[in-house]
Every structure is written in structure tokens, then in C-alpha cells.
Design a protein around this motif. Structure first.
Motif, short mmCIF file in Angstrom:
data_model
loop_
_atom_site.label_atom_id
_atom_site.label_comp_id
_atom_site.label_asym_id
_atom_site.label_seq_id
_atom_site.Cartn_x
_atom_site.Cartn_y
_atom_site.Cartn_z
N LEU A 164 -13.30 73.15 83.99
CA LEU A 164 -14.75 73.17 83.80
C LEU A 164 -15.20 72.03 82.89
O LEU A 164 -16.27 71.45 83.09
N THR A 165 -14.39 71.71 81.88
CA THR A 165 -14.74 70.59 81.00
C THR A 165 -14.74 69.27 81.77
O THR A 165 -15.62 68.43 81.59
N ILE A 166 -13.75 69.10 82.66
CA ILE A 166 -13.70 67.89 83.49
C ILE A 166 -14.91 67.83 84.41
O ILE A 166 -15.53 66.77 84.59
N GLU A 167 -15.28 68.99 84.98
CA GLU A 167 -16.45 69.02 85.86
C GLU A 167 -17.74 68.70 85.09
O GLU A 167 -18.65 68.06 85.63
N GLU A 168 -17.78 69.12 83.82
CA GLU A 168 -18.94 68.79 82.99
C GLU A 168 -19.03 67.28 82.77
O GLU A 168 -20.11 66.69 82.84
N LEU A 169 -17.87 66.63 82.52
CA LEU A 169 -17.87 65.18 82.32
C LEU A 169 -18.27 64.44 83.59
O LEU A 169 -18.87 63.37 83.53
N ARG A 170 -17.94 65.03 84.74
CA ARG A 170 -18.34 64.42 86.01
C ARG A 170 -19.82 64.59 86.28
O ARG A 170 -20.38 63.94 87.16
N GLY A 171 -20.46 65.50 85.57
CA GLY A 171 -21.88 65.76 85.80
C GLY A 171 -22.15 66.84 86.82
O GLY A 171 -23.29 67.04 87.22
N GLY A 172 -21.10 67.55 87.24
CA GLY A 172 -21.28 68.59 88.25
C GLY A 172 -21.91 69.86 87.71
O GLY A 172 -22.56 70.60 88.45
N ILE A 173 -21.69 70.16 86.43
CA ILE A 173 -22.27 71.34 85.81
C ILE A 173 -22.87 70.93 84.47
O ILE A 173 -22.52 69.89 83.92
N GLY A 174 -23.77 71.75 83.96
CA GLY A 174 -24.43 71.44 82.70
C GLY A 174 -23.54 71.72 81.50
O GLY A 174 -22.48 72.35 81.60
N GLU A 175 -24.01 71.27 80.35
CA GLU A 175 -23.24 71.46 79.12
C GLU A 175 -23.23 72.92 78.66
O GLU A 175 -22.40 73.30 77.83
N ASP A 176 -24.12 73.73 79.21
CA ASP A 176 -24.20 75.13 78.79
C ASP A 176 -23.35 76.05 79.65
O ASP A 176 -23.60 77.25 79.71
N TRP A 177 -22.31 75.51 80.29
CA TRP A 177 -21.54 76.33 81.23
C TRP A 177 -20.82 77.48 80.55
O TRP A 177 -20.58 78.53 81.14
N ARG A 178 -20.46 77.35 79.28
CA ARG A 178 -19.77 78.44 78.59
C ARG A 178 -20.65 79.68 78.47
O ARG A 178 -20.16 80.81 78.49
N ASP A 179 -21.95 79.46 78.33
CA ASP A 179 -22.88 80.59 78.23
C ASP A 179 -23.40 81.01 79.60
O ASP A 179 -23.72 82.19 79.80
N ARG A 180 -23.46 80.08 80.53
CA ARG A 180 -24.10 80.38 81.82
C ARG A 180 -23.13 80.94 82.84
O ARG A 180 -23.50 81.82 83.63
N ILE A 181 -21.90 80.47 82.86
CA ILE A 181 -20.93 80.88 83.88
C ILE A 181 -20.04 81.98 83.31
O ILE A 181 -19.24 81.73 82.40
N LYS A 182 -20.16 83.19 83.85
CA LYS A 182 -19.35 84.30 83.39
C LYS A 182 -17.91 84.12 83.88
O LYS A 182 -17.66 83.43 84.87
N PRO A 183 -16.93 84.76 83.20
CA PRO A 183 -15.53 84.60 83.61
C PRO A 183 -15.28 84.96 85.07
O PRO A 183 -14.51 84.30 85.75
N ASN A 184 -15.94 86.01 85.56
CA ASN A 184 -15.70 86.42 86.95
C ASN A 184 -16.41 85.52 87.96
O ASN A 184 -16.20 85.67 89.16
N GLU A 185 -17.24 84.59 87.51
CA GLU A 185 -17.91 83.65 88.41
C GLU A 185 -17.16 82.33 88.53
O GLU A 185 -17.61 81.42 89.23
N ARG A 186 -16.01 82.22 87.90
CA ARG A 186 -15.24 80.98 87.92
C ARG A 186 -14.34 80.92 89.14
O ARG A 186 -13.11 80.92 89.04
N ILE A 187 -14.95 80.89 90.29
CA ILE A 187 -14.20 80.75 91.53
C ILE A 187 -14.52 79.38 92.12
O ILE A 187 -15.57 78.80 91.87
#
Length: 888
Positions: A164-187
Motif C-alpha cells: 500500500l505504501t508503494i501504491e501511495e508513492l505511485r499515486g494510486g491511493i491517497g495518503e489517508d489510506w491507513r484510515d480509509r481502507i479497512k483491513p478486510n478491504e485490502r484485496i
């Protein structure tokens, strides 16, 4: 014709259709497959977890697809050859040196076929051929046949923090992914894929699972979060623990935790769930405790209502139940939602189910009337209340309810009739109604008597009722209830009487309210002291409420707000801050519902208008014009900013990055915005989106991208911004606001100046802040966008240079210097930019800086272009070095 095995032989070529255009490497999972290569390895997970991607990466890295067979087990040829027992011979005849066999998406099979496939795997392992199998949990029936196998489980495929950190650096997800993406949504499909919701739901629907499991999945998706024991309402209790164990281990996206007995499913709309699962309703119904679809839907809706998810409950009834079933449920539970201040859901379900309301017109009319009143749609409220008051089929309680509402609204034509009926209702024998309706939440006979009493006596009656309520509360933990239902009759009736008293006082003492004399009464009023005391009684009762404000509390709050404008010395917020907080929260929630209701009212017009614009008809020209005029006043503007990155807003609401995650979708929107409402042909769009392919081949892919963009720009169930015709598509320019327009205006101002005086500081601020970056800097690799980016950059530089020269001639060397430096920052390979900077530096007495600029320009021209500076550059250089200062 090649055999099935010949088509599965890769021969060093990557199999088509396995991965999408975007490929994401997962080295940690691939590395785990290398631990034991002498046993069969199973990748078991639901659809959307990236099983095939992992197998694809393994085959590519380790073997380069040499001597690799990629066997698509979903093909009917696979089962045909498996039954015939010719798979092994077919493989050996194609490539005796086979090194890897990938069995992709093995379906659910009977025990005999499982044994045949297991024997084939063993035969391949014996000749030192590696075996990788991908399948869903429901198809994994090989545990007893492949005892020493290696299994990659669904939780092993969940996306990690590092990924997810790599995807954040690529610009695919926002910086708030730790708060926005729940553990069970990490598919995988949720992070890297498109249409993640439909990918996941479609996979769950198509799996060959027990009916109890599918029913439980449907319930958890509808409930979103809660306790797993809630399944006891729908399946037999002895199966719950087994179901929870299966869902926790094999379907982690549902967030089931056996330790806490809880679940947290993905946030999927009821309509998205229905679009996939509706075809399975008859199947899961057999596993439930209910005999038909309406009963099961009602049970789900009741459960959601008990969990305060009233809006979702109405959506369930709308999409799963019949219209008759929805009408019956709304007549039974609609008042419960009204009392809990959710009128929007009630009104929407009423409109959707009214065609099936045979025998329930009166009950549903009361719900519609009160719901419309709370949503500030007095026209609909009066319409249904009048009909109910005059209905011979309505019961006395329903007619009293309608009469009270008409009086609260202040509908002058209906006031005498309504008030007269209240006088009769006070002496009627009421039959009583279903304990779950509003009619038993209020003592309507008492309310009718109170309403018809003298206005001057009402404050004293309320004082005595308040004293009685206080005494009852001290001696009873629950207070007076209706039929043991827990409804506080005295409180609800008391607050409704307060609202009535205050509304009556307003109409009697104020012509500014715009109302006729209350029910024809003259020379009657309520003193301001009595009005203030009544308000204080309401505040005391509401302050004692620990939970949110209900319908009756809201009526009292609205009356207090209205009367406080007529009493200058009375300020509820100064009297009690807690009441102010409570009322503000309730009013904010109701205000949002009223805004949503306004959008809901226009949604039908939006859909009709969109069809008319896409299918022009000269006979409908006037109708389209009228509809467009109405819609323009109700549709918020679409704001699209392209410089520095794409940002899209509908009104004040920002469109989530996830909705526009696909590169093709962003390119299509950018192209439509740049054309500013002008129609773009489909061929031109396809050529831009897929420059490497044939136009006719990719035209069908255009509709997928168009659908994705339409979904991202949807507003209240439809998309009024996009217009598609047979030849092309465009954005509706009436609603579009873009920084492209502001950019062009800025460039014109920079080039030619402005008739209106504009300070150069403001222009510079706009250049350095709003347009500090290029057009869509992250969208690289597209020739058309690259050309447009260069075009806009050069246009702005032309304007910067022109403004610098103009300011220099006007005696503003400081501004000229700033604009010239900005031009050099954007492009240091233009001689005219160096000339502008040198002129500004000379005017600012920066001779040393001007010399440095000259040598930089000369070095660039000589080393990169092989030419000498122009005469203009040389003249500026000589003006610096030949300048003589006279010293005294």
C-alpha cells in the motif's frame, strides 16, 4: 484444428486475458511458492484476490513461459478431456519436456472428477513437472487427495502495508489510506483493479456454495457491520458458528471475527448488491426461516431498522420485495422511521411502492403527508392530508392525525374543516391501531381535546401535565407506555401539544408570519410570558433526552425557533447550551435530508432530459427547453481542474480519487473538458485512448470506459453532465466549470492586457499558484495529451514574456523581472525569454545578473543548437559592458 492441450501450450508466449493492462508484482507471495516445488501448490481465494496474477508472475519469472502449460479449467474442453482421460497424453504429445502446469480456476467438481484431476497432478509431479492450481474456496475439495500440498490461503493474498505504501508513492491511493481502507478491504481488485465491487460480488454469486452460506453473505453485506449472532434471525442457530468459521477463514473481506463475534463487511450499496444477487434470491430463500421473498425482505428490513439503519432498510424493501410487500411493510414500520426522523426514506419508499398499496392508501397517505411536511414539501403534505381528512375509509385516528398536520401547516382553505373535525374527534371512541404505528405513540383523543380548548388555558394545562410527567418519571423507570411497547405516550403527546400551542400563539399574535387568524379566532392571544414558560417546558423535556431528537422533539424545536424571533428577550441558546447542541445536530441532519429530497424530486426530470438530449425529436423541442430551464436551477456545476493534476467536484462535493482511478477514464474526461462542451467523435476518442490499435477493434471498449465515467459523475442516480449521440459524445457546457477556461483568459490577459485595470501582483499570484504546474502532469505516454501539455505551456510562456516587456516599458521593472524569471523557470530553452529577463535585470540595475543571463543564453545556443546569439541579445550585452558611469 489444434487440440485443447495445443492451445494451452505457451511456447514462451504469455497467455492472453490473464492479467489486465496494469500489472502489479507481488514478490513475497511468489517467493512463498518457491519454498517447496516438489508438491502441488494451491492458491485458494475468492474472486478478486489476484490468484491468477500470482501464478502468472511465477510462470514468467521462473520459466519465462517456456515448457509451460496454462490450462483454463473454466473451458468445457477441460472437463471433456478430463472425463476422457486424455489430458496427460495430450500434454506429453505437445511437450514431453513440460516443466510447469498451471490449472487456472478449477471449478467445483464431483468426487470422481476430483480423483481424476488429482491423479493427473501426481503423474505430472512424478516426471518433475511443477503444478500450480488456482481455485475458489468452494472448489477446493483436494485436501484429502493431495495430503502434502502447499496452500496459499486468502489471508495470505491480502495487500500488505508495504504494498500500500508503494501504491501511495505511485499515486494510486491517497495518503489517508491507513484510515480509509479497512483491513478486510485490502484485496487486490479493490486496490489495483477496476469495478472492484462488481468483481467481488459477481465472484460470490457464481461460487458453488451452500445456500446457507450465500444467504449469510447477503445478510452481512446488507448489514455492513454488527454482531454475527444477527444471523439467527434468518438461519437456524446451530449453523451460525460453522458459517462464521467458514466466512472468517475463506472470505476475509466480510470481516468476520469469531473472537469478538462481530463482522465488518465492505460498504456496498443495496442497489449494487441487488444488481448481482437478485437472481439468487429464490435460491437463498430456501435456506432461510421464511417462506417467500416478501417475508424475508421484511425480516431483513426490520433487523436493519432495529439497528438504526432505516435508509438501508427502505432500500432493501425497494429492490427485493414486491410493491405490495413494500407497501405493507411501510404501513407497519413507516411511522417508526418518521419518529426517528428519517422522512426521506419513508417518502422514497412510498413513491416506489404506492402502486401496490391496495387497501393501504389511508395509512400510506398519512406517512407521505407527515414525511413531506418534515422535508418542507408543504404542497405534497397538504395534498395527502386533505385527502385523508375527507376519506370515508379512513379511521378516526388517521383523520385526527391529518387534521393536526393541516393546522400545523396553516393551510387556510383547510383550517376550518380540520379544526371542526378536531372538536368532534375529542369525543369519539377511538378503536386503536397496530402498536408499531404512530397512532399509539400519541393519545390522539387527548390531543384533539387539547387542540380545541381555549388558547389562554393551554399554558396552564401544559404546566399541570409537566408536573404529572415529572411525578410519574420519579415513580416509574419507563413512564407511561402504550400497550407495553416502550413508547412514552405522555412525553410524545406533551411535545406535540407544545408545538401546537406555540404555532397557535404565532398565528394569533403575528401578522409577520404571513398566516391567517388561527381557525377564525379573533381577539384571542397568548401572553408572551406564557409563551416563554411553554418554551422552557419543552427545553426541560428535550434536555432530559439522552439520545437523538425524534419527530415530536423536532416539532417542538421548530416552533421554539419560530417563536423566539417574536420574543426579543427570549434566547433558547443563552438559557441552555445543551439544548442548543442537541437541536443543532437534529436540524443539520434534517437539513441534509431536505437537500437530498430536493435532488430526489429532480431525478426523474434528469433521466427524462438525458434521454431527450440523446434522442432529439423536433416535436419535443419545447418540452426539452422547459425541462432544461428547470434542471439548470437544480443541478450543481461540474468543476474539473486539469492543471497540476485532475480534481473533480460536483457542486462542493469532491469526487473520490478511486472513482477516477482508471487512466482511460481520466483521459476521456480530460478530452471532453478540453473541448468545452463541443462534440467529439467516437473515432477521435478511440484513437486517443488506444493509439496502438485498430479503431473498429477498440470501439466496443469505449462503452466500458464511458460507463465508468458516467458512474463517477452520477448525481442523484443519473448523470446530467454527459451526452452521448450516435456519432460522438460531449459534456453539457451549461454545467461545466473548468480551469481550462480560466487558463485561456489568463493567457489572453498576459498577451494583450486588459481593459479593466488588474494589478500585476494578482496576475503573478494566479500564474505561480493556480497554474504553477503543467496540464495533467501524471498522465504521461499519451501523444495527444503530451502535445496539449506543450501547447499550453508555450502559450503561457508567450504571455509571461509579453507581460514582462509591457511592465518594463511601463516602468515596473520589479514585476517585469518576476514574470521573466517565471518564463525561464518553465522553459530555459527560449531566447526571447532570456531577452526579457536581461531587459528586466538591466532596468532593475542588476548588471551582474544580466551578464550571467547572457552567458547562460550564449552557452545554451552554442552547445545545444550550434548558433550564435541574436543581434538583440548582443545589443543588450553591449549596453551593459559599454556603459560608462561619471564619477565626481
Amino acid at each position: 484444428m489444434p487440440t485443447f492441450m495445443e492451445t494451452c501450450n505457451c511456447r514462451g508466449t504469455r497467455p492472453l486475458g490473464v492479467i489486465g493492462k496494469r500489472y502489479v508484482s507481488r514478490p513475497d507471495i511468489v517467493g512463498s511458492l518457491l519454498k517447496d516445488r516438489h508438491v502441488s501448490r494451491f492458491i485458494v481465494a475468492p474472486t478478486g484476490f489476484g490468484k491468477s496474477n500470482v501464478a502468472y508472475e511465477y510462470a514468467n519469472i521462473v520459466f519465462g513461459f517456456q515448457h509451460v502449460f496454462w490450462i483454463r479449467c473454466t473451458s468445457p474442453c477441460f472437463l471433456r478431456d478430463l472425463d476422457a482421460g486424455i489430458l496427460y497424453s495430450g500434454i506429453m504429445s505437445c511437450d514431453p519436456n513440460i516443466q510447469l502446469a498451471v490449472f487456472e480456476d478449477v471449478p467445483s467438481m464431483d468426487p470422481h472428477r476430483c480423483e481424476l484431476l488429482s491423479e493427473l497432478m501426481n503423474s505430472l509431479l512424478e516426471i518433475e513437472c511443477e503444478v500450480v492450481v488456482t481455485c475458489t474456496p468452494s472448489a477446493d475439495t483436494f485436501s484429502g487427495l493431495q495430503l502434502d500440498r502447499f496452500v496459499v490461503h486468502p489471508k495470505d493474498l491480502m495487500v500488505t502495508d508495504n504494498e500500500l505504501t508503494i501504491e501511495e508513492l505511485r499515486g494510486g491511493i491517497g495518503e489517508d489510506w491507513r484510515d480509509r481502507i479497512k483491513p478486510n478491504e485490502r484485496i487486490a481488485c479493490n486496490i489495483w483493479g477496476d469495478d472492484a465491487t462488481f468483481t467481488m460480488l459477481r465472484g460470490l454469486r457464481d461460487e458453488d456454495l451452500p445456500k446457507e452460506i450465500k444467504l449469510s453473505m447477503l445478510i452481512l453485506l446488507l448489514g455492513r457491520s454488527g454482531m454475527i449472532d444477527s444471523l439467527a434471525h434468518f438461519v437456524t442457530r446451530e449453523h451460525i458458528d460453522e458459517i462464521a468459521s467458514i466466512l472468517e477463514s475463506d472470505y476475509p473481506m466480510l470481516g468476520v471475527e469469531s473472537r469478538t463475534k462481530s463482522y465488518s463487511a465492505p460498504d456496498v450499496s443495496v442497489y449494487d448488491i441487488a444488481s448481482i444477487f437478485c437472481s439468487k434470491m429464490d435460491e437463498v430463500l430456501l435456506a432461510s426461516l421464511y417462506s417467500d421473498r416478501d417475508k424475508l425482505s421484511s425480516a431483513i428490513a426490520d433487523w436493519l431498522c432495529d439497528d438504526l439503519k432505516t435508509s438501508r432498510a427502505c432500500e432493501v424493501m425497494d429492490v427485493y420485495a414486491t410493491k405490495g410487500g413494500s407497501a405493507k411493510w411501510l404501513a407497519r414500520c413507516g411511522w417508526k422511521m418518521l419518529v426517528s426522523l428519517d422522512p426521506l426514506s419513508c417518502v422514497k419508499l412510498h413513491d416506489a411502492s404506492r402502486r401496490g398499496a391496495s387497501g393501504l392508501y389511508e395509512a400510506l397517505s398519512a406517512i407521505k403527508a407527515w414525511g413531506s411536511y418534515l422535508l418542507c414539501d408543504e404542497e405534497q403534505a397538504v395534498k395527502h392530508a386533505r385527502r385523508l381528512l375527507r376519506s370515508s375509509a379512513a379511521r378516526a385516528e388517521e383523520r385526527i392525525c391529518a387534521a393536526v398536520l393541516l393546522c400545523l401547516i396553516g393551510d387556510a382553505p383547510s383550517l376550518p374543516e380540520a379544526f371542526s373535525f378536531l372538536g368532534e374527534g375529542g369525543s369519539m371512541e377511538l378503536k386503536g391501531m397496530d402498536s408499531q404505528t404512530l397512532y399509539d405513540a400519541v393519545d390522539w383523543k387527548k390531543m384533539a381535546k387539547f387542540a380545541h380548548s381555549d388558547p389562554a388555558d393551554k399554558p396552564f394545562v401544559l404546566q399541570s401535565e409537566y408536573a404529572l410527567m415529572t411525578t410519574s418519571a420519579a415513580t416509574s423507570s419507563s413512564g407511561p407506555t402504550a400497550n407495553g411497547s416502550g413508547v412514552d405516550l405522555s412525553r410524545n403527546t406533551f411535545l406535540l401539544e407544545i408545538a401546537w400551542t406555540l404555532e397557535e400563539a404565532i398565528s394569533l399574535c403575528s401578522d409577520a408570519a404571513g398566516r391567517s387568524p388561527f381557525f377564525g379566532r379573533e381577539n384571542v392571544s397568548i401572553s408572551s410570558g406564557d409563551v416563554a414558560s411553554v418554551c422552557m417546558l419543552a427545553i426541560d423535556v428535550l434536555r432530559a433526552s439522552e439520545d437523538r431528537v425524534d419527530l415530536f422533539g423536532m416539532l417542538a424545536i421548530q416552533a421554539i425557533d419560530e417563536i423566539s424571533t417574536l420574543l426579543p428577550k427570549f434566547d433558547p441558546s443563552a438559557i441552555d447550551a445543551g439544548f442548543e447542541t442537541l437541536s443543532h445536530r437534529a436540524k443539520a441532519d434534517l437539513l441534509q435530508q431536505r437537500e437530498d429530497y430536493r435532488r430526489y424530486l429532480t431525478s426523474g426530470i434528469e433521466t427524462k432530459l438525458e434521454f431527450q438530449r440523446s434522442n432529439p425529436d423536433p416535436f419535443r423541442r419545447i418540452e426539452v427547453k422547459d425541462s432544461g430551464s428547470l434542471m439548470k436551477n437544480n443541478i450543481p456545476a461540474l468543476h474539473v481542474d486539469l492543471f497540476g493534476g485532475m480534481q473533480v467536484r460536483i457542486g462542493d462535493e469532491l469526487i473520490a480519487t478511486k472513482m477516477l482511478s482508471r487512466k482511460k477514464t481520466k483521459l476521456l474526461l480530460a478530452m471532453l473538458v478540453i473541448n468545452r462542451g463541443r462534440e467529439v467523435s467516437k473515432s477521435q476518442i478511440v484513437k486517443m485512448l488506444w493509439p496502438e490499435g485498430d479503431v473498429d477493434t477498440y470501439k466496443r471498449n469505449f462503452y466500458s470506459v464511458w460507463s465508468q465515467l458516467k458512474k463517477a459523475l452520477s448525481y442523484n442516480g443519473s448523470c446530467p453532465y454527459l451526452i452521448r449521440t450516435q456519432s460522438g459524445c460531449r459534456l453539457d457546457g451549461r454545467y461545466l466549470q473548468s480551469d481550462i477556461v480560466r487558463f485561456d483568459e489568463l493567457c489572453r490577459t498576459l498577451l494583450f492586457g486588459s481593459e479593466n485595470p488588474i494589478s500585476w501582483e494578482m496576475l503573478y499570484s494566479q500564474v505561480s499558484e493556480e497554474f504553477s504546474e503543467d496540464l495533467l502532469p501524471s498522465l504521461i505516454g499519451n501523444d495527444e495529451i503530451d502535445l496539449l501539455r506543450d501547447k499550453y505551456r508555450e502559450s503561457l510562456i508567450d504571455g509571461l514574456i509579453a507581460t514582462s516587456a509591457r511592465l518594463n516599458s511601463m516602468g515596473e521593472p520589479r514585476g517585469a523581472l518576476w514574470f521573466a524569471r517565471e518564463a525561464i523557470r518553465r522553459n530555459d530553452k527560449r531566447e526571447d525569454a532570456y531577452i526579457a529577463l536581461m531587459e528586466a535585470q538591466i532596468s532593475s540595475n542588476q548588471r551582474g545578473g544580466a551578464l550571467e543571463t547572457y552567458f547562460t543564453c550564449r552557452r545554451f545556443l552554442s552547445e545545444e543548437l550550434g548558433i550564435d546569439p541574436s543581434m538583440k541579445v548582443m545589443e543588450l550585452y553591449r549596453s551593459i559592458i559599454e556603459c560608462e558611469e561619471v564619477f565626481e
